[in-house]
Structure formats: structure tokens, C-alpha cells
Design an enzyme around this catalytic site. Structure first.
Site, PDB file in Angstrom:
ATOM      1  N   TYR A 181       7.980   3.917 -14.795  1.00 21.73           N
ATOM      2  CA  TYR A 181       8.806   4.988 -14.233  1.00 21.73           C
ATOM      3  C   TYR A 181      10.206   4.501 -13.889  1.00 21.73           C
ATOM      4  CZ  TYR A 181       4.386   7.504 -13.623  1.00 21.73           C
ATOM      5  OH  TYR A 181       3.191   8.120 -13.820  1.00 21.73           O
ATOM      6  N   ARG A 184     -11.824 -14.773  20.305  1.00 23.72           N
ATOM      7  CA  ARG A 184     -11.888 -13.509  19.548  1.00 23.72           C
ATOM      8  C   ARG A 184     -11.065 -13.591  18.269  1.00 23.72           C
ATOM      9  NH1 ARG A 184      -9.859 -10.763  24.159  1.00 23.72           N
ATOM     10  NH2 ARG A 184      -8.035 -10.350  22.909  1.00 23.72           N
ATOM     11  N   CYS A 202       2.760   1.497 -10.782  1.00 21.04           N
ATOM     12  CA  CYS A 202       2.328   2.899 -10.800  1.00 21.04           C
ATOM     13  C   CYS A 202       1.120   3.065  -9.871  1.00 21.04           C
ATOM     14  CB  CYS A 202       1.939   3.333 -12.207  1.00 21.04           C
ATOM     15  SG  CYS A 202       3.138   2.909 -13.490  1.00 21.04           S
ATOM     16  N   MET A 203       0.559   4.268  -9.843  1.00 18.59           N
ATOM     17  CA  MET A 203      -0.589   4.505  -8.974  1.00 18.59           C
ATOM     18  C   MET A 203      -1.793   3.677  -9.401  1.00 18.59           C
ATOM     19  SD  MET A 203      -2.458   8.096  -7.994  1.00 18.59           S
ATOM     20  CE  MET A 203      -0.996   8.941  -7.411  1.00 18.59           C
ATOM     21  N   ASP A 204      -2.006   3.544 -10.709  1.00 18.46           N
ATOM     22  CA  ASP A 204      -3.225   2.900 -11.206  1.00 18.46           C
ATOM     23  C   ASP A 204      -2.987   1.714 -12.122  1.00 18.46           C
ATOM     24  OD1 ASP A 204      -4.830   5.142 -10.112  1.00 18.46           O
ATOM     25  OD2 ASP A 204      -3.741   6.248 -11.663  1.00 18.46           O
ATOM     26  N   LYS A 220     -12.994  -5.756  12.533  1.00 18.75           N
ATOM     27  CA  LYS A 220     -12.417  -4.413  12.437  1.00 18.75           C
ATOM     28  C   LYS A 220     -11.797  -4.202  11.055  1.00 18.75           C
ATOM     29  CE  LYS A 220      -8.192  -6.104  14.633  1.00 18.75           C
ATOM     30  NZ  LYS A 220      -7.544  -6.346  15.929  1.00 18.75           N
ATOM     31  N   HIS A 267      -5.094  -9.446  25.912  1.00 16.28           N
ATOM     32  CA  HIS A 267      -4.712  -9.719  24.531  1.00 16.28           C
ATOM     33  C   HIS A 267      -3.318 -10.343  24.487  1.00 16.28           C
ATOM     34  CE1 HIS A 267      -5.144  -9.447  20.252  1.00 16.28           C
ATOM     35  NE2 HIS A 267      -4.179  -8.570  20.083  1.00 16.28           N
ATOM     36  N   ARG A 295       0.294  -2.743  25.434  1.00 19.49           N
ATOM     37  CA  ARG A 295      -0.482  -1.854  24.566  1.00 19.49           C
ATOM     38  C   ARG A 295      -1.575  -1.244  25.435  1.00 19.49           C
ATOM     39  NH1 ARG A 295      -2.933  -4.358  19.007  1.00 19.49           N
ATOM     40  NH2 ARG A 295      -4.577  -5.056  20.402  1.00 19.49           N
TER      41      ARG A 295
HETATM   42  C1  LIG Z   1      -7.306  -7.713  16.126  1.00 15.36           C
HETATM   43  C2  LIG Z   1      -7.634  -8.261  17.452  1.00 15.36           C
HETATM   44  C3  LIG Z   1      -8.066  -9.590  17.570  1.00 15.36           C
HETATM   45  C4  LIG Z   1      -8.061 -10.557  16.422  1.00 15.36           C
HETATM   46  O1  LIG Z   1      -6.741 -10.876  16.069  1.00 15.36           O
HETATM   47  P1  LIG Z   1      -6.419 -12.028  15.008  1.00 15.36           P
HETATM   48  O2  LIG Z   1      -4.979 -12.267  15.122  1.00 15.36           O
HETATM   49  O3  LIG Z   1      -6.821 -11.508  13.666  1.00 15.36           O
HETATM   50  O4  LIG Z   1      -7.254 -13.205  15.376  1.00 15.36           O
HETATM   51  C5  LIG Z   1      -8.491 -10.005  18.825  1.00 15.36           C
HETATM   52  N1  LIG Z   1      -8.475  -9.183  19.884  1.00 15.36           N
HETATM   53  C6  LIG Z   1      -8.044  -7.915  19.801  1.00 15.36           C
HETATM   54  C7  LIG Z   1      -8.034  -7.056  21.012  1.00 15.36           C
HETATM   55  C8  LIG Z   1      -7.599  -7.416  18.590  1.00 15.36           C
HETATM   56  O5  LIG Z   1      -7.150  -6.160  18.511  1.00 15.36           O
END
Ligand SMILES: *Cc1c(COP(=O)(O)O)cnc(C)c1O
Length: 372
Positions: A265, A221, A310-312, A38, A165, A136
Site C-alpha cells: 500500500y 512478583r 498489511c493486515m495479514d 496476566k 508497586h 496508580r
Molecule cells: C505487571 C505487574 C507485576 C509484574 O511486573 P514485571 O515488570 O513484568 O515484573 C507485578 N506487580 C503488579 C501489581 C503488576 O501490575
């Protein structure tokens, strides 16, 4: 040392190290792995990451947003993809037509998924998300059975997975994780008794994968650790896992300023003597924050940042840098000579986590993948 790129700033990702990281994790866990890619692969660029992970034998990918799943399919990724979180009802049909698996946790989801599956004449693949303590997304544990039954009753929805999770797997106290695990095990047991248990049960993020082997079930995961970073000081990375990202730039300009001269700045920094001040063309628009106390590496030496980012661009003090030249390579994250600045180091000064550092590297910073 002259920079090898012509960009003002860029990220280099070592795909060989990625492959190695994944191999180490797979060997350590001995269960299938869903690489979480992600947020554009935690800022590393999801396509090369995904391709390389596939080469390393990964056949599940976790994403947060349907748009990314769509792009991955358009780019020819045929592996399993699970959208881990929210998906707007309007997007569901598109995802099912693309054979993307969806997380569901309400009755409404099942209804929407069923309708979409009929429309694209497919069997929708869903993973039921149970909130075992994260607070969540996900159903209450006691709703698990009812939802699984409902999915079962439709002949268009295949309950492919059951997942949860972890909220505190990166902390030294194992108790909260144990508690979540017990809640999840109970939900598993209830489904098992009713012969509704799906084939893929999963719970472990990076911290769970490494520090709580009992949460691995049939699929882990991990996100962060495949990129070679540790979720917290409490979680020990297996030997051989290395960060795969370097963030670089060049010394764009330098000049000697007289004593008493303000820099950037607000003139939060004022020279106290004659000082050689360099300009690095990276700013907060690239995700480099204004937090104080940072340094970069030039010619193998730490050069402290002075004045506001700064920005850049931002400015550095070149006092200790041996023979600085315009065009010299500057390292913001990574190694140079014997010195290292890690994503963890930046996270510390920015008072955040390493996740936010790599995810925060701006979209305008090119990602390159040197063959090594
Ligand atoms: C982001 C996420 C993960 C991975 O988490 P890490 O801490 O980067 O391993 C696994 N499962 C779900 C649902 C997540 O949102």
C-alpha cells in the site's frame, strides 16, 4: 529450511527454559514467588505457563482480570491467585467463591467483599494495596491503618497480604525506589505496632526482584523475567535466563519484480533494480506493527521488510537470502542459525518496550509448546 508447522504464523514457547528461568530466580531471591501471568501470560499462553510454573514450585499467580482467574480455576489450577487490580463489584462474589485473593484499597471494597463472603459462606482473602509512589491503584499510605482495622473488624475478611508497586525500579537511579520503600516500610511499621500486619508483604516486580533485593519482603512478583526478558538495559539478568518465546512464519510466495515496481500500500518502497520480493503471511492483525526498519530471518540471514505491513502479510527483500524456497521457515522473534532477532530489537524499532511486543502478539496466532 522448511518450516515444521502448517500454520501461516505461530508462536513457539520453550517451557523447559521457563522452568529453568523460574528456578534461577527462586534460587537468587530465596523467597516465595508469585508468577505474574496476566495478559495471557504476557502473550505466551497462560495455561501451559501456569502449569509449568507450578511444576517449578510456584504456588502464587498474579492476574489482572477476574475473567482469567475464573478460567484458571475452571482449568483446575488450585494454587493461590491474586487479582492485582480492578474488579467490578458484580464479580467479587464469584472470585471469593473460587478462593481467589483480591487486591483492595478502599472502605467500599471491604464492605463489598464482606457481603460477598457472607453470600458464599467463605472467608474472603484480601491484599491491601498501598500506593507508595506509583500514582496508580492503592490507598494513600496514611489510610493503611484505618483500612486494616476495618478489615479486622469484619470476621469475614482475612487480611492476607499487604503490597505496593514500584514505579522506577528499572532505572539506574535507586533513589525513587528507596523513597517508595521507606513509605511502604512506614505503613508496615504502623500495622505491626497494632498487631495488624498480614503474613505476606510484597512489593517487587521483575526490576525490584533483581535490582533491589530489599524490596523482596516475603514474596516477589516478577512477570517479565520469568519469560526471559529484561525490564530495561539497566537491569542485568542472572546468568542462564533465556527468552522462551519464538515467533515464526513461512515464506508464502516470492517473485521477481522489475525495476521501478512499487511494493505494498502506498508504494512507499519502489524497486531500484530487478528484485526478488517475498511475502510473509503475518500482518498488523497478528500484532506485527507497521513501524519501519524491521527484518526477519530466513535461512539464517536477515531479510529486510520493504513497503508497508498489511493486515495479514508483509513483504521482504530476498536479495541476501541463500536459496530461498516457498515454505521456508521465517523467524520474526528468535534464533535461526547464528542470527537472533529479540523482542527488544522489535521494541526498539517500534519505539516501545519488550512487554508490549509479546503482549501484542495477536490472539489469532497459535501458541505451540514443542517438547524439547
Ligand atoms: C505487571 C505487574 C507485576 C509484574 O511486573 P514485571 O515488570 O513484568 O515484573 C507485578 N506487580 C503488579 C501489581 C503488576 O501490575
Amino acid at each position: 529450511m522448511k518450516a515444521e508447522q502448517t500454520f501461516a504464523t505461530w508462536v513457539e514457547v520453550d517451557l523447559k527454559a521457563l522452568k529453568n528461568n523460574i528456578k534461577i530466580i527462586r534460587k537468587e531471591t530465596a523467597v516465595p514467588l508469585m508468577a505474574v501471568v496476566k495478559a495471557n501470560g504476557y502473550g505466551h499462553g497462560y495455561m501451559p505457563i501456569t502449569r509449568t510454573a507450578e511444576e517449578a514450585g510456584v504456588d502464587w499467580f498474579g492476574v489482572a482480570r477476574p475473567r482469567m482467574a475464573l478460567k484458571m480455576r475452571e482449568d483446575g489450577i488450585k494454587s493461590n491467585i491474586l487479582v492485582l487490580g480492578y474488579i467490578s463489584p458484580e464479580r467479587i462474589e464469584q472470585m471469593i467463591c473460587l478462593d481467589v485473593s483480591l487486591a483492595i484499597w478502599t472502605k467500599e471494597h471491604i464492605g463489598l467483599v464482606e457481603k460477598a463472603a457472607v453470600n458464599c459462606q467463605k472467608i474472603a482473602r484480601v491484599h491491601l494495596l498501598v500506593d507508595s509512589g506509583m500514582g496508580r491503584l492503592g490507598c494513600h499510605p496514611e489510610e493503611t491503618l484505618g483500612l486494616a482495622h476495618l478489615a479486622e473488624e469484619t470476621n469475614r475478611v482475612e487480611l492476607e497480604g499487604l503490597f505496593s508497586h514500584l514505579a522506577k525500579a528499572d532505572e539506574s537511579d535507586p533513589e525513587p525506589t528507596r523513597k517508595q520503600e521507606l513509605v511502604f516500610l512506614k505503613a508496615i511499621d504502623v500495622l505491626d505496632k497494632e498487631k495488624l500486619l498480614p503474613g505476606i508483604i510484597h512489593m517487587a516486580n521483575s526490576a525490584g526482584t533483581l535490582a533491589h533485593p530489599e524490596t523482596r519482603f516475603q514474596l516477589v512478583r516478577p512477570g517479565l523475567i520469568i519469560y526471559g526478558l529484561s525490564p530495561s538495559p539497566e537491569v542485568q539478568l542472572p546468568a542462564g535466563i533465556e527468552p522462551i518465546l519464538s515467533w515464526k512464519s513461512v515464506l508464502a510466495s516470492m517473485k521477481e519484480l522489475p525495476p521501478g515496481h512499487g511494493v505494498s500500500y502506498g508504494h512507499t518502497y519502489v524497486t531500484t533494480k530487478k528484485e526478488l520480493i517475498g511475502v510473509i503471511p503475518v500482518g498488523y492483525a497478528d500484532g506485527y506493527r507497521r513501524g519501519p526498519g524491521n527484518a526477519v530471518l530466513i535461512n539464517g540471514v536477515k531479510a529486510p521488510i520493504v513497503g508497508r505491513v498489511c493486515m495479514d502479510q508483509f513483504m521482504v527483500k530476498l536479495e541476501n537470502v541463500p536459496n530461498p524456497q516457498i515454505g521456508d521457515e521465517v523467524v520474526l522473534i528468535g534464533k535461526q542459525g547464528d542470527e537472533v532477532i529479540s523482542a527488544n530489537d522489535l521494541a526498539r524499532v517500534w519505539q516501545t518496550i519488550n512487554y508490549e511486543v509479546t503482549c501484542g502478539i495477536g490472539a489469532r496466532v497459535p501458541r505451540i509448546y514443542p517438547e524439547v
